[in-house]
Scaffold this active site. Structure first.
Site, PDB file in Angstrom:
ATOM      1  N   ARG A  76      33.890 -50.888  -6.907  1.00 44.13           N
ATOM      2  CA  ARG A  76      33.083 -51.709  -7.829  1.00 44.13           C
ATOM      3  C   ARG A  76      33.161 -51.134  -9.239  1.00 44.13           C
ATOM      4  O   ARG A  76      32.943 -49.939  -9.446  1.00 44.13           O
ATOM      5  CB  ARG A  76      31.627 -51.724  -7.371  1.00 44.13           C
ATOM      6  CG  ARG A  76      30.640 -52.314  -8.374  1.00 44.13           C
ATOM      7  CD  ARG A  76      29.232 -52.257  -7.819  1.00 44.13           C
ATOM      8  NE  ARG A  76      28.223 -52.660  -8.782  1.00 44.13           N
ATOM      9  CZ  ARG A  76      27.371 -51.840  -9.391  1.00 44.13           C
ATOM     10  NH1 ARG A  76      27.434 -50.534  -9.136  1.00 44.13           N
ATOM     11  NH2 ARG A  76      26.469 -52.297 -10.239  1.00 44.13           N
ATOM     12  N   ARG A  78      16.421 -54.800 -22.005  1.00 44.51           N
ATOM     13  CA  ARG A  78      16.313 -53.355 -22.151  1.00 44.51           C
ATOM     14  C   ARG A  78      15.420 -52.983 -23.336  1.00 44.51           C
ATOM     15  O   ARG A  78      15.299 -53.743 -24.307  1.00 44.51           O
ATOM     16  CB  ARG A  78      17.703 -52.716 -22.341  1.00 44.51           C
ATOM     17  CG  ARG A  78      18.591 -52.857 -21.113  1.00 44.51           C
ATOM     18  CD  ARG A  78      19.862 -52.036 -21.231  1.00 44.51           C
ATOM     19  NE  ARG A  78      20.727 -52.248 -20.074  1.00 44.51           N
ATOM     20  CZ  ARG A  78      20.602 -51.611 -18.929  1.00 44.51           C
ATOM     21  NH1 ARG A  78      19.656 -50.706 -18.770  1.00 44.51           N
ATOM     22  NH2 ARG A  78      21.438 -51.856 -17.927  1.00 44.51           N
ATOM     23  N   LYS A 135      24.632 -61.985  -7.003  1.00 42.25           N
ATOM     24  CA  LYS A 135      23.732 -60.852  -6.785  1.00 42.25           C
ATOM     25  C   LYS A 135      22.302 -61.391  -6.712  1.00 42.25           C
ATOM     26  O   LYS A 135      21.832 -62.056  -7.635  1.00 42.25           O
ATOM     27  CB  LYS A 135      23.872 -59.837  -7.913  1.00 42.25           C
ATOM     28  CG  LYS A 135      25.205 -59.099  -7.899  1.00 42.25           C
ATOM     29  CD  LYS A 135      25.322 -58.132  -9.056  1.00 42.25           C
ATOM     30  CE  LYS A 135      24.348 -56.974  -8.947  1.00 42.25           C
ATOM     31  NZ  LYS A 135      24.518 -55.998 -10.056  1.00 42.25           N
ATOM     32  N   THR A 138      22.199 -50.540  -3.275  1.00 40.72           N
ATOM     33  CA  THR A 138      21.209 -49.807  -4.067  1.00 40.72           C
ATOM     34  C   THR A 138      20.448 -48.750  -3.259  1.00 40.72           C
ATOM     35  O   THR A 138      19.806 -49.052  -2.265  1.00 40.72           O
ATOM     36  CB  THR A 138      20.186 -50.734  -4.746  1.00 40.72           C
ATOM     37  OG1 THR A 138      20.849 -51.852  -5.318  1.00 40.72           O
ATOM     38  CG2 THR A 138      19.473 -49.973  -5.856  1.00 40.72           C
TER      39      THR A 138
END
Length: 498
Positions: free
Chosen positions: A53, A94, A241, A299
């Site tokens: 990935r 962010r 995702k 994760t």
């Protein structure tokens, strides 16, 4: 004879099941500073990685191209079909820069978030990289920062200035560039940002095998990605995702519009109440297996091995449970990208997978994936369904499929057959793409002669590699007439050597 074939011969002599040599649940590893050299990538492949990935949230295109070329060199020089997954950042919100590099927020503090003024953050005002923040959030909604380590609640909104005043409910040390989640808010950002579009162009130009879209909200997001891919005449396969509550609610439609799905538990564990994540994971896996779409569980699977040489007991159980639930692949993120023991963590994960598959794995899940009479592919599905069932009942040593699009491979895989599964295709790109799919070992084979000739030659290939021997039962699926390239319509049972 190489070491793997020596192991195969030893296993055959002691009548040990050949499928126990391989991990059928695949391993995805994220490439980063700890794993970007050719030597380390090769070691990871030898340890058991099937898919690499590339995280487009970090690094430059030049860095990514260097890694892509190294992986393809490994595929060319060694007996691997390593797949490359490009993971788009998506609309990740962010925190901006902070004065002195950090900021202490305490419970009860009132802080202003600015979505329009790119300030260096202080105790009075902090920049958030989301232009529509002041238009989307409402008073009383939660805002989570740094994977939920810090929490604030919207106190007031000034739409004229773009300022959002928030009250700290759970404080801590805030660091720059940490992620921001809005679990209570319906955000208006497009699924693909300008950065994602640029990154997608790079991914398509360099012909990666898979591309993943982050923060998918609805099936229409995947429809848009598919359109962009088709406009470039690319054969890349697309992955959704699942991180957002709206995506979990729309999972069946999203699965239908995708080629694969990733259960991205990091942001999912922030966007959803944490107690809902395990059941969401299980339901997403079920939805994917039922529709013959590969699924990745990702994760923090082995996060303690970022520094430790052994995983926590809970991590061992987490990996094992994901395997038992039927995931196609388990993924490592920081463990291989930045960890101290990238090869060891892959080897450890592989051992856990193989132990589960050797002892407790629920193979042959015909009841979960039955052919549906109203499906447009019901005839091909019925062939695949019965091929897996017959292979199990006859103790076949190999289940062999042929595919052009990949559907036959994905369908055979979805039954999770106990019989070793080999898939041949004349599409060289598909060989690597199938490395993500549970149990599949893909091979390039380009011949449009008769079905009997093709199956004979496939048997010879597998005999030469040591996977089957004279007297073994094998089950083939394919399509006749071969030259018309119809969906799978033929099933053949035979003894090797007769």
């Amino acid at each position: 004879m190489n070491e793997e074939l020596k192991q195969i011969e030893t296993m055959r002599e002691c009548d040990f099941p050949i499928n126990q040599l391989f991990h059928k649940t695949k391993i995805v590893a994220t490439v980063g500073p700890a794993s970007s050299s050719y030597e380390m990538l090769l070691e990871l492949a030898q340890a058991g990685v099937n898919v690499f990935r590339l995280n487009f949230s970090h690094g430059t295109h030049e860095d990514k191209l260097d890694i892509i070329e190294k992986i393809r060199k490994i595929n060319a020089e060694h007996p691997f079909n390593l797949s490359i997954l490009g993971d788009l950042q998506g609309p990740k919100l962010r925190v901006g820069e902070l004065e002195n590099g950090k900021l202490q927020l305490n419970r009860g503090d009132i802080v202003t978030f600015s979505s329009t003024e790119k300030v260096v953050g202080t105790k009075s005002k902090i920049y958030i990289s989301y232009p529509n923040l002041h238009n989307d959030v409402k008073v009383g909604e939660k805002i989570l920062i740094d994977d939920g380590k810090l929490e604030v609640v919207v106190d007031s909104v000034d739409k004229n200035t773009g300022n959002v005043n928030v009250k700290v409910t759970y404080g801590g040390t805030l660091l720059p560039h940490k992620g921001v989640n809005l679990p209570d808010t319906e955000i208006s950002l497009p699924a693909m940002t300008e950065k994602d579009i640029i990154d997608l162009d790079f991914i398509l130009k360099h012909d990666l095998d898979w591309v993943a879209l982050s923060f998918v909200r609805k099936a229409i997001d995947m429809v848009d990605l598919r359109k962009r891919v088709n406009e470039q005449n690319s054969q890349i396969k697309i992955m959704a995702k699942i991180e957002m509550p709206s995506a979990v609610e729309d999972i069946r439609h999203i699965v239908n519009e995708s080629d694969a799905v990733m259960v991205a538990r990091g942001d999912m564990g922030v966007e959803l109440p944490v107690e809902k994540v395990p059941l969401a994971q299980r339901e997403i896996i079920r939805a994917c297996v039922h529709r013959s779409k590969p699924v990745i569980v990702a994760t923090q699977m082995m996060e303690s091995m970022m520094t430790n040489v052994k995983p926590n007991r809970s991590e061992i159980t987490d990996v094992a449970n994901a395997v038992l639930e039927g995931t196609d692949a388990v993924m490592l993120s920081g463990e291989t990208a930045m960890g101290e023991h990238p090869v060891l963590v892959v080897e450890t994960m592989r051992k856990i997978i193989m132990e589960v598959e050797k002892t407790e794995y629920p193979y042959n899940r015909e009841g979960d994936v039955v052919p549906l009479a109203k499906s447009p592919t019901v005839l091909a599905d019925a062939i695949c369904f019965n091929a897996c069932k017959i292979a199990h009942e006859t103790h076949a040593k190999a289940l062999i499929g042929m595919t052009q699009s990949g559907r036959t491979a994905f369908r055979l895989s979805s039954y999770r057959p106990s019989t070793p599964l080999f898939v041949f295709t004349k599409n060289p790109k598909l060989v690597n793409q199938l490395s993500l799919s549970w149990g599949v070992r893909g091979y390039y084979y380009d011949d449009n002669s008769t079905f009997d000739k093709i199956t004979r030659e496939q048997v010879e290939i597998l005999k030469e590699k040591g996977y089957i021997a004279d007297g073994d039962v094998i089950v083939n699926t394919g399509s006749t007439p071969v030259e018309k390239q119809k969906p799978t319509n033929t099933l053949k049972i035979s003894l090797v050597g007769e």
